[in-house]
Design a protein around this motif. Structure first.
Motif, PDB file in Angstrom:
ATOM      1  N   ARG A  62       0.809  -1.222   0.000  1.00 46.60           N
ATOM      2  CA  ARG A  62       0.000   0.000   0.000  1.00 46.60           C
ATOM      3  C   ARG A  62       0.837   1.265   0.000  1.00 46.60           C
ATOM      4  N   ILE A  63       1.951   1.294   0.735  1.00 43.73           N
ATOM      5  CA  ILE A  63       2.738   2.523   0.814  1.00 43.73           C
ATOM      6  C   ILE A  63       4.203   2.348   0.421  1.00 43.73           C
ATOM      7  N   PHE A  64       4.729   1.127   0.549  1.00 42.02           N
ATOM      8  CA  PHE A  64       6.147   0.930   0.252  1.00 42.02           C
ATOM      9  C   PHE A  64       6.331   0.452  -1.188  1.00 42.02           C
ATOM     10  N   GLY A  65       7.456   0.839  -1.764  1.00 46.10           N
ATOM     11  CA  GLY A  65       7.873   0.340  -3.061  1.00 46.10           C
ATOM     12  C   GLY A  65       9.275  -0.232  -2.943  1.00 46.10           C
ATOM     13  N   ARG A  66       9.874  -0.566  -4.065  1.00 48.24           N
ATOM     14  CA  ARG A  66      11.204  -1.176  -4.031  1.00 48.24           C
ATOM     15  C   ARG A  66      12.035  -0.692  -5.208  1.00 48.24           C
ATOM     16  N   LYS A  67      13.299  -0.421  -4.936  1.00 47.41           N
ATOM     17  CA  LYS A  67      14.258  -0.025  -5.954  1.00 47.41           C
ATOM     18  C   LYS A  67      15.544  -0.790  -5.685  1.00 47.41           C
ATOM     19  N   GLY A  68      15.734  -1.896  -6.452  1.00 47.28           N
ATOM     20  CA  GLY A  68      16.850  -2.785  -6.134  1.00 47.28           C
ATOM     21  C   GLY A  68      16.591  -3.457  -4.803  1.00 47.28           C
ATOM     22  N   ASP A  69      17.542  -3.367  -3.891  1.00 43.54           N
ATOM     23  CA  ASP A  69      17.354  -3.910  -2.546  1.00 43.54           C
ATOM     24  C   ASP A  69      16.823  -2.858  -1.579  1.00 43.54           C
ATOM     25  N   ASN A  70      16.740  -1.622  -2.014  1.00 41.40           N
ATOM     26  CA  ASN A  70      16.236  -0.552  -1.157  1.00 41.40           C
ATOM     27  C   ASN A  70      14.713  -0.466  -1.232  1.00 41.40           C
ATOM     28  N   LEU A  71      14.096  -0.156  -0.096  1.00 45.91           N
ATOM     29  CA  LEU A  71      12.667   0.145  -0.078  1.00 45.91           C
ATOM     30  C   LEU A  71      12.492   1.636  -0.323  1.00 45.91           C
ATOM     31  N   THR A  72      11.336   2.000  -0.857  1.00 42.89           N
ATOM     32  CA  THR A  72      11.049   3.418  -1.133  1.00 42.89           C
ATOM     33  C   THR A  72       9.747   3.812  -0.452  1.00 42.89           C
ATOM     34  N   LEU A  73       9.643   5.095  -0.120  1.00 44.02           N
ATOM     35  CA  LEU A  73       8.446   5.635   0.518  1.00 44.02           C
ATOM     36  C   LEU A  73       8.300   7.097   0.125  1.00 44.02           C
ATOM     37  N   ASP A  74       7.116   7.476  -0.358  1.00 40.93           N
ATOM     38  CA  ASP A  74       6.813   8.878  -0.638  1.00 40.93           C
ATOM     39  C   ASP A  74       6.180   9.487   0.611  1.00 40.93           C
ATOM     40  N   LEU A  75       6.816  10.560   1.151  1.00 42.57           N
ATOM     41  CA  LEU A  75       6.388  11.146   2.417  1.00 42.57           C
ATOM     42  C   LEU A  75       5.709  12.500   2.172  1.00 42.57           C
ATOM     43  N   PRO A  76       4.403  12.604   2.445  1.00 47.40           N
ATOM     44  CA  PRO A  76       3.735  13.902   2.285  1.00 47.40           C
ATOM     45  C   PRO A  76       4.137  14.864   3.408  1.00 47.40           C
ATOM     46  N   VAL A  77       4.536  16.076   3.045  1.00 46.67           N
ATOM     47  CA  VAL A  77       4.839  17.113   4.035  1.00 46.67           C
ATOM     48  C   VAL A  77       4.120  18.394   3.617  1.00 46.67           C
ATOM     49  N   SER A  78       3.797  19.210   4.587  1.00 42.40           N
ATOM     50  CA  SER A  78       3.131  20.481   4.294  1.00 42.40           C
ATOM     51  C   SER A  78       4.160  21.534   3.899  1.00 42.40           C
ATOM     52  N   PHE A  79       3.650  22.640   3.339  1.00 39.28           N
ATOM     53  CA  PHE A  79       4.550  23.712   2.915  1.00 39.28           C
ATOM     54  C   PHE A  79       5.346  24.267   4.094  1.00 39.28           C
ATOM     55  N   ASP A  80       4.673  24.451   5.223  1.00 39.73           N
ATOM     56  CA  ASP A  80       5.372  25.046   6.365  1.00 39.73           C
ATOM     57  C   ASP A  80       6.434  24.095   6.910  1.00 39.73           C
ATOM     58  N   GLU A  81       6.166  22.776   6.859  1.00 43.66           N
ATOM     59  CA  GLU A  81       7.168  21.812   7.325  1.00 43.66           C
ATOM     60  C   GLU A  81       8.395  21.839   6.422  1.00 43.66           C
ATOM     61  N   ALA A  82       8.169  21.944   5.126  1.00 44.90           N
ATOM     62  CA  ALA A  82       9.298  22.008   4.206  1.00 44.90           C
ATOM     63  C   ALA A  82      10.045  23.327   4.342  1.00 44.90           C
ATOM     64  N   ALA A  83       9.310  24.418   4.564  1.00 48.61           N
ATOM     65  CA  ALA A  83       9.942  25.739   4.630  1.00 48.61           C
ATOM     66  C   ALA A  83      10.634  25.980   5.965  1.00 48.61           C
ATOM     67  N   LEU A  84      10.007  25.545   7.045  1.00 46.88           N
ATOM     68  CA  LEU A  84      10.531  25.852   8.382  1.00 46.88           C
ATOM     69  C   LEU A  84      11.315  24.696   8.998  1.00 46.88           C
ATOM     70  N   GLY A  85      11.160  23.496   8.400  1.00 52.11           N
ATOM     71  CA  GLY A  85      11.813  22.320   8.980  1.00 52.11           C
ATOM     72  C   GLY A  85      10.894  21.623   9.967  1.00 52.11           C
ATOM     73  N   ALA A  86      11.103  20.331  10.159  1.00 52.77           N
ATOM     74  CA  ALA A  86      10.254  19.581  11.080  1.00 52.77           C
ATOM     75  C   ALA A  86      10.865  18.218  11.362  1.00 52.77           C
ATOM     76  N   ASP A  87      10.468  17.630  12.483  1.00 51.74           N
ATOM     77  CA  ASP A  87      10.794  16.247  12.814  1.00 51.74           C
ATOM     78  C   ASP A  87       9.542  15.414  12.555  1.00 51.74           C
ATOM     79  N   ILE A  88       9.635  14.452  11.616  1.00 49.24           N
ATOM     80  CA  ILE A  88       8.452  13.702  11.191  1.00 49.24           C
ATOM     81  C   ILE A  88       8.683  12.208  11.412  1.00 49.24           C
ATOM     82  N   LYS A  89       7.693  11.570  11.978  1.00 49.49           N
ATOM     83  CA  LYS A  89       7.764  10.113  12.159  1.00 49.49           C
ATOM     84  C   LYS A  89       7.498   9.417  10.826  1.00 49.49           C
TER      85      LYS A  89
END
Length: 374
Positions: A267-294
């Motif tokens: 549902r959320i994970f993908g794969r690239k070679g042996d690495n797993l991939t994940l697309d992480l949604p962040v808000s504009f303010d989190e990207a602009a101001l920085g944030a700690d995200i689980k």
């Protein structure tokens, strides 16, 4: 029926355990005793007894027949001028050819007429079997044991691969004379050997064919096996399981099983070679101001990812050791890609804040370089 080229080098009396002056009745009794003790139907899988059975059958075919026995005795001990006038063993004569290194009378004829004998049925490796299995994304990462239902070619269960009706007795194939092979002319100067079409290479034939396999000696078997799919397997990968394929013949090894693995999407994970991939949604303010995200991990506890202020859309962060298992036993990484979210609808307070931001940035020439002459 045995080729006469073999008679000089084979002691059929010794094979049956009788003396050279044994009566026809004694020879018949000896043959029956050995045949009962070594019959393939009574000794499935015992190659040594199968070979003994063929040997005594060949011996009885010769010395159990009065005319053949007479001719055999003449060949085995034939007087010949120039050799002292007495009897001698022709096998010894031809073994002495070429300095004593030859293989005997029958080997000489083999050299002249296209190859030596092939008496013993050679072990034959079983066929490889193909199958497929669908497993979940998580099972592909962790490894899983699955059940596979297989149908493969195998020795006929009714006749144990002999091709004969159970209870009937075999005899030496008259076409190949028990060699299992016949000479096939290639159209040129060479003669090649091929599997005997009469006995299928089994060297023996039955007067009555097996009612199940119609004399082929082969059949289909259905079985369920447990197959271990290793951790880290990829979608479409072909796994080889040694010895899990079709059954071998004449003591030959089993073939291999090849399983093509299909991995369902996560549902959320993908794969690239042996690495797993994940697309992480962040808000504009989190990207602009920085944030700690689980950030979630596959099969483990979440980790906290530190997003620096000013992180652009599409930037990828690496979380080490949270990917698929590699062949060396170590784990690859989790690649987290930032996706800055733009809201489709703004609440009044949010709109007011964005308009204030626009006003504050109005003096910045964001696209001025697009119109600069190079």
């Amino acid at each position: 029926m045995s080729g006469k080229a073999d008679w000089a080098t084979k002691d059929y009396y010794a094979e049956l355990g009788v003396s050279k002056d044994a009566s026809a009745d004694e020879i018949k009794k000896a043959y029956r005793r050995h045949a009962r003790a070594n019959h393939p139907d009574s000794n499935p899988g015992d190659n040594a007894k199968h070979e003994k059975f063929k040997a005594v059958a060949e011996a009885y075919d010769v010395i159990g027949d009065a005319e053949k026995r007479k001719e055999y005795d003449q060949i085995r001990s034939a007087p010949m001028g120039g050799f002292g006038g007495g009897g001698f063993d022709m096998g010894d004569l031809f073994r002495d050819r070429a300095g004593g290194g030859g293989g005997g009378f029958s080997d000489m004829f083999g050299d002249l007429f296209g190859g030596g004998r092939q008496r013993a049925a050679r072990p034959k490796r079983g066929p490889d079997v193909e199958s497929s299995a669908t497993i979940s994304f998580t099972d592909a990462m962790d490894g899983v044991t699955i059940s596979l239902r297989l149908t493969s070619d195998s020795p006929c269960a009714t006749c144990s691969g002999t091709g004969g009706k159970p209870g009937t007795k075999p005899h030496i194939c008259p076409v190949c004379e028990g060699a299992g092979m016949v000479a096939a002319t290639s159209g040129g100067a060479f003669t090649l050997n091929e599997t005997c079409p009469s006995c299928g290479g089994r060297q023996l034939v039955y007067d009555e064919a097996c009612p199940t396999c119609f004399g082929s000696g082969r059949g289909n078997s259905a079985r369920t096996i447990q197959a271990r799919i290793p951790a880290g397997v990829k979608d479409g990968q072909r796994i080889r399981l040694r010895g899990k394929g079709g059954s071998g013949e004449n003591g030959g090894p089993n073939g291999d099983l090849y399983v093509t693995v299909k991995v369902t999407a996560h549902r959320i994970f993908g794969r690239k070679g042996d690495n797993l991939t994940l697309d992480l949604p962040v808000s504009f303010d989190e990207a602009a101001l920085g944030a700690d995200i689980k950030v979630p991990t596959l099969g483990g506890a979440p980790v906290t990812l530190k997003i620096p202020a000013g992180t652009p859309n599409g930037r990828t962060f690496r979380v080490r050791g949270r990917g698929a298992k590699r062949k060396d036993g170590t784990n690859a990484d989790l690649l987290v890609t930032i996706e800055v979210q733009v809201p489709a609808v703004l609440e009044p307070a949010a709109r007011e804040a964005v308009e204030a931001y626009r006003e504050a940035m109005s003096g910045k020439a964001l696209r001025s370089n697009l119109f600069t002459e190079s």
